[in-house]
Design a protein around this motif. Sequence first.
Motif, short mmCIF file in Angstrom:
data_model
loop_
_atom_site.label_atom_id
_atom_site.label_comp_id
_atom_site.label_asym_id
_atom_site.label_seq_id
_atom_site.Cartn_x
_atom_site.Cartn_y
_atom_site.Cartn_z
N ALA A 1 0.82 -1.21 0.00
CA ALA A 1 0.00 0.00 0.00
C ALA A 1 0.85 1.26 0.00
CB ALA A 1 -0.93 0.00 1.21
N ASP B 1 -5.82 -4.56 -5.39
CA ASP B 1 -6.65 -3.47 -4.88
C ASP B 1 -5.96 -2.73 -3.74
OD1 ASP B 1 -8.74 -1.76 -4.40
OD2 ASP B 1 -10.18 -3.30 -3.81
N THR B 2 -4.83 -2.12 -4.06
CA THR B 2 -4.04 -1.45 -3.02
C THR B 2 -4.74 -0.20 -2.48
OG1 THR B 2 -2.74 -0.31 -4.71
CG2 THR B 2 -1.81 -2.35 -3.79
N GLU B 3 -5.67 0.36 -3.23
CA GLU B 3 -6.41 1.52 -2.72
C GLU B 3 -7.30 1.11 -1.54
OE1 GLU B 3 -9.75 4.67 -4.31
OE2 GLU B 3 -8.21 4.01 -5.73
N THR B 4 -8.01 0.00 -1.68
CA THR B 4 -8.82 -0.52 -0.57
C THR B 4 -7.92 -0.96 0.57
OG1 THR B 4 -10.58 -1.22 -2.07
CG2 THR B 4 -10.52 -2.27 0.10
N SER C 1 -5.03 0.26 1.39
CA SER C 1 -4.58 1.47 2.08
C SER C 1 -5.66 2.00 3.01
CB SER C 1 -4.19 2.54 1.05
OG SER C 1 -3.76 3.71 1.71
N SER C 2 -6.89 1.98 2.57
CA SER C 2 -8.02 2.42 3.38
C SER C 2 -8.16 1.56 4.64
CB SER C 2 -9.29 2.38 2.55
OG SER C 2 -10.42 2.67 3.33
#
Length: 192
Positions: free
Chosen positions: A68, A105-108, A110-111
């Motif tokens: 992430a 899905d590194t955006e999820t 990171s979240s």
Amino acid sequence: MKKLTLALASAASLAIVACAEPAEEDTTMADETAMTDDAMADEGPGTIVDVASGNGDFSTLVTAVTAAELGETLSGEGPFTVFAPTNAAFDALPEGTVDTLVNEDTETLSSILTYHVVEGNLMAADVMSAIESAGEGGYEVTTVGGGTLTATVVDGNVVLTDATGGIATVTDTDIAASNGVIHVIDTVLMPQ
């Protein structure tokens, strides 16, 4: 005669060397190593990422933080409080979840990870005091991801409730890092 003279000269040389005082040991390398070890001990623990990397129970968390691209942030000045899920916590997620998050899905990811981080240095005693002051509703803490976690005490243990109603129990506390503190949890928390 030449052989006898050569033999006597060799024997005399060996005797002189054997009787001489032992050469002084070169302790420069040992002294430098000792100084480096002392300097590291004086520095205290490393950053949150360093501490987590040095603990085998957090290898999945470290892999996720790296994927992430949060390593630099969590190695920054801080201070941060991290509620760190163990490998077993990540293993309890549905099969394939971690692989999908890390690889696709590194955006999820990171979240999810920033939902486990709080600004400031919240020691266990601070959390307990805040829970007691908050009353029955529990102590709400805002994460760096913008969500909230609710901390309560259940059967003598601090429990965190996430936005989806999921519950994580704090299993170890106050693991010091140079830029904050880590509290170990047994479940991955999920933002809304």
